[in-house]
Design an enzyme around this catalytic site. Structure first.
Site, PDB file in Angstrom:
ATOM      1  N   SER A   1     -11.539   2.298   9.038  1.00 20.91           N
ATOM      2  CA  SER A   1     -11.548   3.697   9.478  1.00 20.91           C
ATOM      3  C   SER A   1     -10.205   4.398   9.384  1.00 20.91           C
ATOM      4  CB  SER A   1     -12.058   3.788  10.918  1.00 20.91           C
ATOM      5  OG  SER A   1     -13.459   3.646  10.957  1.00 20.91           O
TER       6      SER A   1
ATOM      7  N   LYS B   1     -10.120   7.609   7.498  1.00 27.32           N
ATOM      8  CA  LYS B   1     -10.360   8.948   8.052  1.00 27.32           C
ATOM      9  C   LYS B   1      -9.090   9.785   8.131  1.00 27.32           C
ATOM     10  CE  LYS B   1     -14.459   7.570  10.679  1.00 27.32           C
ATOM     11  NZ  LYS B   1     -14.489   6.126  10.847  1.00 27.32           N
TER      12      LYS B   1
ATOM     13  N   SER C   1     -13.551   8.389  16.106  1.00 24.90           N
ATOM     14  CA  SER C   1     -13.716   7.694  14.830  1.00 24.90           C
ATOM     15  C   SER C   1     -15.145   7.814  14.316  1.00 24.90           C
ATOM     16  CB  SER C   1     -13.327   6.208  14.952  1.00 24.90           C
ATOM     17  OG  SER C   1     -13.103   5.644  13.689  1.00 24.90           O
TER      18      SER C   1
END
Length: 401
Positions: A75, A78, A140
């Site tokens: 993640s 991102k 997230s």
């Protein structure tokens, strides 16, 4: 007589054509008493596949291991998504107030029915783009990442192309993205060094968007507030980001950053063994960096650090300085060893505009360049009158013979 006249003329010209004086760094107030140099011990070694500690100001790698190895970023992806969205806002393509749809695809691939993290925005309903961004940064949310990608580029596939384009501009030479959220996929990879460069670019280019990463919890609709997974936000007030990541293929990852005074560091830990371990190791790296390295503010905006002779102008000198403060990171106690130099034209002719780039100031340590910045004119120099231009033209011609 002619011989003596020529000697005097050449002396005058040689003074005018000489390089401007070499600037000397002026210590920041806290550096008035130099810090004694200390031997730097090895950096604490994180439990993981790869890691790096980078000085934000210079981009210098202070310590690391396997930091150019291509790995799954999970993640932390991102952050790249945030960067692209912020860039497209700046370019006028989208707006923070845009209504962003939580599409069927975004909800099914990134929502509550999956094993990944999600933000909780309702299916087939819209939310302001800025809210979606916070849902992605703080919670997230994979669903928010996909929805933002679709809104920005029409599809997640098209958005991934934008991600790779911006990554290339940042200098991420060993990264390739195929989705906006970071779930495992073939040919979706990055490196610890590339991710540190991304963090540096995010902080530098889009500080307002970067600030979402320090929000400790965020609430969407009727859901309970979800906490930020970056444990360092609760451990050290100097930490203001950046992003966690985890899935089975990537292990536990953390890109973190902290600022103490003028000094900012960025740490990236990839493939760690647990949420706590990645936080412990990242905090140890940041503390080591702050203990054994320091940042100095060498030159302030608008203050003259040198002056240069100007030909054919209403005045004979232009003051040179920097358009932005010039900071440099060095091992603690090595400030006095910095060597400044200037690269400026030998001949400057009026007119010169205030703010016009004139040359470059460079700072080296042990023969290696550690910082540089453009030199700009701090004052305007208008073109001189006819006789001034004629007189200076004569002397310039004389010197060229």
């Amino acid at each position: 007589m002619k011989f003596r006249f020529a000697i005097a003329a050449l002396a005058t010209v040689s003074v005018g054509l000489a390089f401007a004086q070499t600037p000397t760094p002026q210590p920041a107030p806290q550096a008035a008493a130099p810090t004694p140099a200390v031997a730097i011990p090895p950096a604490p070694k994180p439990a993981g596949t790869a890691w790096v500690l980078m000085d934000y100001t210079t981009g210098q790698v202070l310590a690391g291991e396997n930091y150019d190895e291509r790995l799954e970023p999970a993640s932390i992806t991102k952050v790249m998504t945030s960067y692209v969205v912020a860039a497209e806002i700046k370019n006028g393509k989208i707006k923070p107030t845009d209504p962003v749809l939580m599409s069927e695809r975004a909800w099914r691939e990134g929502g509550a029915g999956t094993d990944g993290s999600y933000s909780g925005f309702e299916l087939n309903k819209t939310a302001p783009l800025v809210d979606m961004e916070k849902g992605m940064a703080v919670q997230s949310g994979n669903d928010a990442a996909i929805a933002l990608a679709e809104h920005t580029a029409g599809s997640e596939e098209a958005f991934a192309s934008l991600m790779n384009s911006y990554a290339a501009r940042i200098g991420m030479k060993n990264s390739h993205f195929v989705n906006a959220h970071g779930l495992s996929a073939p040919e979706h990879y990055s490196t610890a060094r590339d991710l540190a460069l991304l963090g540096q670019a995010m902080i530098r280019d889009y500080p307002e968007t970067y600030a979402y990463n320090k929000i400790k919890e965020y609430k969407v609709g009727a859901m309970n507030p979800q906490p930020n997974r970056n444990l360092l936000l609760w451990r050290d007030p100097a930490v203001d980001g950046i992003k966690t990541g985890h899935h089975s293929g990537a292990g536990y990852c953390l890109m973190s950053s902290a600022q103490r005074g003028d000094q900012r560091l960025i740490a990236v830990v990839m493939g760690s063994t647990s949420e706590k371990q990645r936080a412990d190791d990242s905090m140890a790296l940041l503390n080591w960096g702050f203990r054994f390295f320091e940042t100095h503010r060498l030159y302030e905006t608008g203050k003259a650090i040198a002056q240069q002779r100007v030909w054919k102008g209403a005045s004979k000198q232009v003051q040179l300085g920097v358009a932005k403060p010039l900071l440099v990171g060095v091992p603690r106690g090595r400030y006095a060893d910095l060597k400044p130099s200037m690269d400026v034209p030998k001949v400057l002719e009026a007119p010169i505009k205030k703010g016009q780039a004139i040359g470059t100031v460079k700072v080296s340590l042990d023969g290696k360049l550690v910082a540089q910045a453009p030199l700009v004119a701090l004052n305007e120099v208008e073109q001189g009158g006819f006789f001034r231009r004629l007189w200076d033209s004569f002397w310039m011609w004389w010197e060229s013979e």
